[in-house]
Design an enzyme around this catalytic site. Sequence first.
Site, PDB file in Angstrom:
ATOM      1  N   GLU A   1       0.972  -1.181  -0.035  1.00  0.00           N
ATOM      2  CA  GLU A   1      -0.056  -0.010  -0.072  1.00  0.00           C
ATOM      3  C   GLU A   1       0.878   1.323  -0.113  1.00  0.00           C
ATOM      4  O   GLU A   1       0.673   2.282   0.190  1.00  0.00           O
ATOM      5  CB  GLU A   1      -0.858  -0.111   1.449  1.00  0.00           C
ATOM      6  CG  GLU A   1      -1.842  -1.225   0.811  1.00  0.00           C
ATOM      7  CD  GLU A   1      -2.383  -1.781   2.397  1.00  0.00           C
ATOM      8  OE1 GLU A   1      -2.673  -0.940   3.333  1.00  0.00           O
ATOM      9  OE2 GLU A   1      -2.758  -2.750   2.541  1.00  0.00           O
TER      10      GLU A   1
ATOM     11  N   ASP B   1      -1.706  -4.267   9.356  1.00  0.00           N
ATOM     12  CA  ASP B   1      -2.828  -3.449   9.852  1.00  0.00           C
ATOM     13  C   ASP B   1      -2.888  -3.714  11.401  1.00  0.00           C
ATOM     14  O   ASP B   1      -2.508  -4.902  11.772  1.00  0.00           O
ATOM     15  CB  ASP B   1      -4.093  -3.994   9.125  1.00  0.00           C
ATOM     16  CG  ASP B   1      -4.292  -3.169   7.861  1.00  0.00           C
ATOM     17  OD1 ASP B   1      -5.545  -3.562   7.362  1.00  0.00           O
ATOM     18  OD2 ASP B   1      -3.698  -2.525   7.565  1.00  0.00           O
TER      19      ASP B   1
ATOM     20  N   HIS C   1      -1.408   1.060  10.251  1.00  0.00           N
ATOM     21  CA  HIS C   1      -0.299   0.209  10.034  1.00  0.00           C
ATOM     22  C   HIS C   1       0.761   0.183  11.219  1.00  0.00           C
ATOM     23  O   HIS C   1       0.839   1.310  12.012  1.00  0.00           O
ATOM     24  CB  HIS C   1       0.569   0.454   8.827  1.00  0.00           C
ATOM     25  CG  HIS C   1      -0.349   0.008   7.790  1.00  0.00           C
ATOM     26  ND1 HIS C   1      -0.212   0.805   6.353  1.00  0.00           N
ATOM     27  CD2 HIS C   1      -1.233  -0.740   7.639  1.00  0.00           C
ATOM     28  CE1 HIS C   1      -1.050   0.462   5.561  1.00  0.00           C
ATOM     29  NE2 HIS C   1      -1.613  -0.816   6.142  1.00  0.00           N
TER      30      HIS C   1
END
Length: 596
Positions: free
Chosen positions: A340, A364, A531
């Site tokens: 990401e 995450d 995160h």
Amino acid sequence: MANRLIGSLPKVGIRPVIDGRENGVRESLETQVMDLAKAAAALIEETLRFPSGEQVECVIADTCIGGVAEAAMCAEKFKKEGVGISLTVTPCWCYGTEVMDTDPLMPKAVWGFNGTERPGAVYLAAALAGYSQKGLPTFGIYGREVQDAGDTNIPKDVQEKLLRFVKSGLAVAQMNGKSYLSLGYSSMGIAGSMVDANFLQDYLGVRTEFVESVEILRRMDEGIYDEEEFQKALAWTKENCKEGEDRNKPEDQVDAARKALEWETVVKMTLICRDMMNGNQKLIDRGYREEGLGRNAIMGGFQGQRQWTDYQPNADFTEAILNSSFDWNGIRQAYVFATENDSLNAVSMLFGHLLTNTSQIFSDVRTYWSPEAVKRVTGKELSGLAKDGVIHLINSGSTTLDATAQQKDGAGNPTMKPYWEISEKEVQDCLDATEWPQAIRDYFRGGGFSSQFKTQGEMPVTMCRINMVKGIGPVLQIAEGWTVELPEDVHFTLDERTNPTWPTTWFVPKLNGKGAFKDVYSVMANWGANHGAISYGHIGADLITLAAMLRIPVNMHNVEEEQVFRPSAWSAFGEDKEGADYRACTTYGPLYGMTK
Ligand SMILES: C[C@H](O)[C@@H](O)[C@@H](O)C(=O)CO
Ligand SMILES: [Mn+2]
């Protein structure tokens, strides 16, 4: 394995400083001073290695430094030798500002030997006063117990601070001048993926290489990768990366031919992303010189979700393999490769990698499970380390396969090791503990394969995260804790509620009853982003020292106060360590640039 980045690895410069009065005083000290420098060099070289596995090398000044001329000669030698940090040592009085290291970019420390025959501690205080007065924050090291003159044994408390300073200083020096490879840009509106090139440059000395994802397609379509290695990698992947259950809805499932194409694509993506980071001589040999030079990237990020993953197989395989300590070429240094394109999590992973030489977990911070909620949905009680609740760490993609916790330490405990300590059997165990189910097409329309495993066993770990706050700049948060293994039925029930095709680590932070660490829930509630970067070991104190060197304030941590080691000048900013840290970082500003 040699360092795969351009340029040599930084060396540790050791500066034996001495009272310059000749005809007696200086001569009486020469041996003792130089012996201290040699003892420090021996400790550092015997203990520390780089993530590449190479030995840390110390460079000692040719002479003791009694005045500015010898200080200048030493600085000249350090420049020639590629010294990246400096450690000044002495048991005696010296002339503070005349012998100091005045390089503003060089992380520096002074070890004042605690012996009363000569006033080493007095010099230490005088030197640190000079450094503070000149705006050159410096770490002061002074052993708790008095030692006899000529004793070159380095006490444990001094060793701890010396090594903490050197590890963190070398991390600073290794980042300077390297690149962050941003493949694609913002992912799903995640703020950390709106790469802040000025932060990377001003605070870390890292340039940002922006590359559109289309470059991957170009290289695939035009065969700009090593075909021979591709075939080897594909065969290894078929042999070692077993497909897991396809959990897609029947109407979303694809046939074997499509899956075979997706496997070939994700293996090619891995070669290409790696080549973009650090180059490949094979490409240069074939006339692709620019591609073969790479981008000198010490860390990278792949935008992944959306656009690319709406069209092409996702990079879960690429990210997982690059972050692991092994691939088809064998056991090797892990890369630091964020999914990401969360560049702030990539930086957090890089800190962990440079401080521990191990591979990193990208997750995450997904769900806080209270004991009551677990009881409600599973009928079971949480116990052991998990008894006060757990945090579910899970993200598709860039978690190292080392996090399966199949590697064992000397006592047989699960661990994550520097690559040179990992055995072939442990590699196989990590691979065998991982399945690769087809990517969930709801999220990843282009397909791909996600690494699926759970961290098996209890390991000490540290989760950290750099967050960007407008008006302050970067801040760092740190949570030491442990991975825990839940009973299989409990894990299964909780995991099935989320994305069971992704890698899971159950995390329990170390609580101290205060603020964000008063309970497990508060750690999650105070986490600054979606995160976290997780590294093996309790490395919070090292992270705090590193952050101070980079002038990044720490907004949250659960490290014991006596372990906090920052430049001596920080104490001038007040007794409250957290506030002093902010005030000092604001005052000194980023190492390589300007804040405004
Ligand atoms: C739902 C998204 O597609 C996932 O990728 C999400 O879990 C994230 O990782 C967001 O950080
Ligand atoms: Mn995520």
